[in-house]
Design an enzyme around this catalytic site. Structure first.
Site, PDB file in Angstrom:
ATOM      1  N   HIS A 156      -1.485   3.514   4.670  1.00  0.00           N
ATOM      2  CA  HIS A 156      -2.498   4.226   3.884  1.00  0.00           C
ATOM      3  C   HIS A 156      -2.744   5.594   4.501  1.00  0.00           C
ATOM      4  O   HIS A 156      -2.738   5.743   5.719  1.00  0.00           O
ATOM      5  CB  HIS A 156      -3.798   3.407   3.877  1.00  0.00           C
ATOM      6  CG  HIS A 156      -4.797   3.878   2.857  1.00  0.00           C
ATOM      7  ND1 HIS A 156      -5.496   5.058   2.991  1.00  0.00           N
ATOM      8  CD2 HIS A 156      -5.186   3.327   1.687  1.00  0.00           C
ATOM      9  CE1 HIS A 156      -6.275   5.211   1.937  1.00  0.00           C
ATOM     10  NE2 HIS A 156      -6.109   4.176   1.127  1.00  0.00           N
ATOM     11  N   THR A 199      -5.712   1.542  -5.588  1.00  0.00           N
ATOM     12  CA  THR A 199      -5.346   0.129  -5.381  1.00  0.00           C
ATOM     13  C   THR A 199      -6.013  -0.760  -6.425  1.00  0.00           C
ATOM     14  O   THR A 199      -5.384  -1.657  -6.985  1.00  0.00           O
ATOM     15  CB  THR A 199      -5.796  -0.368  -4.000  1.00  0.00           C
ATOM     16  OG1 THR A 199      -5.384   0.557  -3.018  1.00  0.00           O
ATOM     17  CG2 THR A 199      -5.198  -1.723  -3.686  1.00  0.00           C
ATOM     18  N   GLU A 203       0.818  -1.205   0.000  1.00  0.00           N
ATOM     19  CA  GLU A 203       0.000   0.000   0.000  1.00  0.00           C
ATOM     20  C   GLU A 203       0.862   1.269   0.000  1.00  0.00           C
ATOM     21  O   GLU A 203       1.734   1.442   0.859  1.00  0.00           O
ATOM     22  CB  GLU A 203      -0.940  -0.009   1.212  1.00  0.00           C
ATOM     23  CG  GLU A 203      -1.822   1.229   1.358  1.00  0.00           C
ATOM     24  CD  GLU A 203      -2.691   1.489   0.145  1.00  0.00           C
ATOM     25  OE1 GLU A 203      -3.343   0.548  -0.339  1.00  0.00           O
ATOM     26  OE2 GLU A 203      -2.715   2.644  -0.328  1.00  0.00           O
ATOM     27  N   ASP A 232       1.540  -0.069  -4.843  1.00  0.00           N
ATOM     28  CA  ASP A 232       0.346   0.034  -5.681  1.00  0.00           C
ATOM     29  C   ASP A 232       0.178   1.392  -6.368  1.00  0.00           C
ATOM     30  O   ASP A 232      -0.291   1.489  -7.488  1.00  0.00           O
ATOM     31  CB  ASP A 232      -0.924  -0.389  -4.917  1.00  0.00           C
ATOM     32  CG  ASP A 232      -1.246   0.493  -3.715  1.00  0.00           C
ATOM     33  OD1 ASP A 232      -0.404   1.329  -3.325  1.00  0.00           O
ATOM     34  OD2 ASP A 232      -2.345   0.325  -3.150  1.00  0.00           O
TER      35      ASP A 232
HETATM   36  C1  GP9 Z   1      -9.102  -0.453   0.279  1.00  0.00           C
HETATM   37  C2  GP9 Z   1      -7.653  -0.429   0.023  1.00  0.00           C
HETATM   38  C3  GP9 Z   1      -7.141   0.973  -0.106  1.00  0.00           C
HETATM   39  O1  GP9 Z   1      -9.634  -1.719   0.339  1.00  0.00           O
HETATM   40  O2  GP9 Z   1      -7.332  -1.191  -1.076  1.00  0.00           O
HETATM   41  O3  GP9 Z   1      -7.595   1.544  -1.256  1.00  0.00           O
HETATM   42  P1  GP9 Z   1      -6.911   2.832  -1.890  1.00  0.00           P
HETATM   43  O4  GP9 Z   1      -7.515   4.039  -1.248  1.00  0.00           O
HETATM   44  O5  GP9 Z   1      -5.447   2.766  -1.665  1.00  0.00           O
HETATM   45  O6  GP9 Z   1      -7.258   2.723  -3.332  1.00  0.00           O
HETATM   46 MN    MN Z   2      -3.821   1.642  -2.218  1.00  0.00          MN
END
Ligand code: GP9
Ligand code: MN
Length: 633
Positions: A413, A298, A254, A472
């Site tokens: 995140h 993501t 992430e 990602d």
């Molecule tokens: C949510 C996670 C985060 O399930 O994948 O999403 P993002 O905000 O990074 O797209």
């Molecule tokens: Mn993400």
């Protein structure tokens, strides 16, 4: 305090001017729009006006002052809400709202925490114009009774509005040719035609894409197929099948960006384990690897990995096209005897994953219900990565082998909060809390990956698996450029911004002894063919746009979703061609051969998705099912 005998239509004029000026001020204080010259400034100033003239002008059809005032007030409020929604959205995504995002209601719950970070008390000021308009109507202005409005006056008014619109479009066309036909970039659209016109344009584009599927009959595939075949890369014999039959563990890291790799922050190593891994004898590490995601973040990276196609420019393709036919990596692996699954401790409907995973033919989704979240085990968006990995490995021990598991992490995140015991290094010391905390959460991620490796070894899964990991998308948006400049010790030019889109990519093949740092410029779109070839699976018939990074034919050319691109020697960003080595602007001619190609790649990918063209393609035989399709029409 009401004064009489204001000229007719004073309130209409006041309503227009208030929203107009507010919008212009908001452009400056709430959006990071780079204005390079006086003409652009003029366009920015002018661009809200045409829409406001039209929408408020509807009030000229009202007969009573009361009804008219009510209409003006409601319109002003609705416009204020639209503008403010864009402001709040922009703080989080550095982008403007596009229609499909509004239908992503299942995301709203989880977005709550992040959204709360993006809303401040002082934000009531974004509604100041509505309040002023109300006060003006109620206490200050009483116009001369206007009675029946002459059609000629109305006509003149709308001719004026149209003239302003055409002036606006004309100026934009000289400043930014082909903007409306190409529309890569929402910021450019808003900068030129204004937020309100942009939303109308967006509605038009989205309904068009809806219609596109209905109109596609598969004949488009001939051209797309030719393009895909001409860009195909033959696998490298040395690497083809290197990991044949092994379990495949793909980890989505992430928000991890390459700028923290092999670097320190105030004397602290940010990613000690990943640094070591990057030069490990069993690891291929790619320092010049870029994310290619758009608004779907993501989920866009997942889309790239699974399909070797670009996500869409507007909205998350996971939402807009989950009904399509795909030939995903999961499907290929499933056909080759793999048990395919995704592990992610979040609601199954986030990013519409539950729907999309069906379309991608993924056997099982281990969502939050497959995890135990004890007190203190969750932070930010959910289960912390350390317990997430622990429980995921537990699940793996119960899977049939070989398996293909994609693990999606979550702790690193935005807004990057951590509980005290998980903070292994101190925060950074810039004016951006976001960047300051980011180093800590990245350090936590590093620790969690280290434990994942240990766990896999302990459970006897390591030797017989390959572990692939990629960042990602970016974690630090351009809103934090000042802080980022402080950390990197250099100004964040469009060139640097593009280079900051590098995310780490690792392919770890235990026992292979073939590891190396691969400097090749590559991107997420290349993961699918690279991985399938490593596993000894041919892709010569697959409809994918990436290429095997180990292949001689792999070209050093990465296209970003917004049209920026990077080659071996150049970076094209902010409408400028930069020399990679120096970061200095260079002759546009150096990038020219690639600009057309970048648009072409994105265009073909969009065509496949919008037309749902894979429903007309048999990936097993490589046959185009065009006649059949036409017959069954
Ligand atoms: C949510 C996670 C985060 O399930 O994948 O999403 P993002 O905000 O990074 O797209
Ligand atoms: Mn993400």
């Amino acid at each position: 305090m009401k004064t009489f005998n204001w000229p007719k239509h004073s309130i209409l004029a006041i309503a227009i001017v208030l929203t107009w000026i507010k919008t212009y001020v908001v452009y400056h204080i709430s959006f990071d729009m780079k204005i390079e010259n006086v003409m652009q400034q003029l366009i920015l100033f002018l661009n809200p006006l045409s829409f406001l003239l039209f929408i408020y002008g509807v009030s000229l059809f009202f007969k009573s002052v009361k009804a008219r005032n009510r209409y003006l007030l409601i319109t002003s409020s609705v416009l204020a809400v639209i503008l403010y929604a864009n402001v709040a959205f922009y703080r989080f995504f550095s982008d403007f709202i596009t229609l499909p995002v509004l239908f992503q209601t299942s995301n709203f719950g989880d977005l709550g925490a992040s959204a709360a970070e993006s809303i401040f008390l002082t934000d009531v000021l974004y509604f100041a114009d509505v309040v002023i308009l109300f006060i003006v109507m109620k206490f200050i202005v009483v116009e001369k009774e206007f009675g029946v409005i002459k059609p000629a006056i109305r006509k003149a008014y709308f001719v004026l509005a149209a003239a302003v619109l055409f002036l606006n479009l004309g100026l934009s066309e000289t400043e930014r040719p082909q903007l409306l036909t190409r529309s890569f970039d929402r910021e450019l659209l808003v900068k030129n035609i204004g937020t309100y016109n942009y939303h109308i344009y967006d509605i038009y584009i989205q309904s068009k894409s809806h219609a596109q599927r209905a109109l596609a009959d598969g004949s488009e595939l001939v051209e797309v197929n030719n393009f895909v075949r001409s860009n195909q890369a033959e696998p490298d014999v040395e690497v083809f099948g290197l990991a044949e039959g092994k379990n495949v563990i793909v980890v989505s890291l992430e928000s991890l960006q390459t700028f923290v790799m092999n670097e320190e922050m105030n004397g602290q190593v940010v990613t000690p384990f990943l640094n070591e891994l990057s030069s490990d004898k069993d690891t291929f590490y790619f320092p010049n690897f870029y994310h290619q995601t758009g608004l779907g973040k993501t989920s866009d990276s997942e889309f790239l990995v699974e399909n070797g196609l670009y996500p869409l420019g507007g909205g998350a393709v996971f939402f807009t096209h989950s009904g399509n036919t795909y030939n995903s990596m999961a499907e290929r692996l499933g056909d080759n005897g793999y048990f395919t699954n995704v592990m992610h401790a979040n609601n199954k409907s986030f990013w519409n994953r539950d729907m999309m995973y069906n379309a991608l033919n993924i056997d099982k989704f281990y969502d939050v219900d497959s995890y135990t979240v004890e007190d203190g085990d969750a932070v930010n968006w959910g289960l912390k990565d350390i317990p997430f990995f622990e429980q995921s490995v537990e699940h793996m021990t119960e899977m049939p082998q070989p398996f293909y598991s994609r693990l999606i992490t979550l702790t690193n995140h935005y807004p990057f909060h951590l509980d005290e015991p998980d903070q292994f290094i101190p925060e950074y010391d810039s004016n951006s809390g976001t960047l300051n905390r980011y180093f800590q959460t990245a350090r936590y991620m590093d620790e969690s990956v280290k434990l994942l490796f240990e766990d896999l070894k302990e459970k006897g899964l390591y030797e017989n698996s390959i572990i692939v990991m990629y960042g990602d998308h970016y974690g630090i948006s351009e809103n934090h450029n000042d802080a980022m400049a402080q950390y990197l010790g250099k100004e964040i030019t469009p060139f640097e911004s593009a280079q900051l889109q590098r995310v780490p990519f690792f392919i770890h093949v235990p026992g292979s002894d073939k590891g190396q740092v691969v400097e090749e410029v590559s991107g997420q779109i290349d993961i699918r063919p690279t991985l399938l070839h490593l596993l000894g699976i041919e892709t010569s018939k697959d409809m994918q746009l990436g290429a095997d990074v180990f292949s001689e034919d792999h070209e050093e050319f990465v296209v970003f979703r917004d049209g920026r691109f990077v080659t071996k020697d150049f970076v094209y960003a902010g409408n400028t061609c930069y020399e990679k080595e120096t970061g200095l602007a260079t002759d546009a001619a150096s990038c020219a051969p690639y600009t057309e190609r970048a648009a072409e790649e994105l265009g073909y990918s969009d065509q496949i998705i919008n037309g749902d063209l894979l429903r007309f393609y048999d990936v097993k035989t490589g046959n185009l099912l065009i006649d059949e399709a036409n017959q069954s029409k």
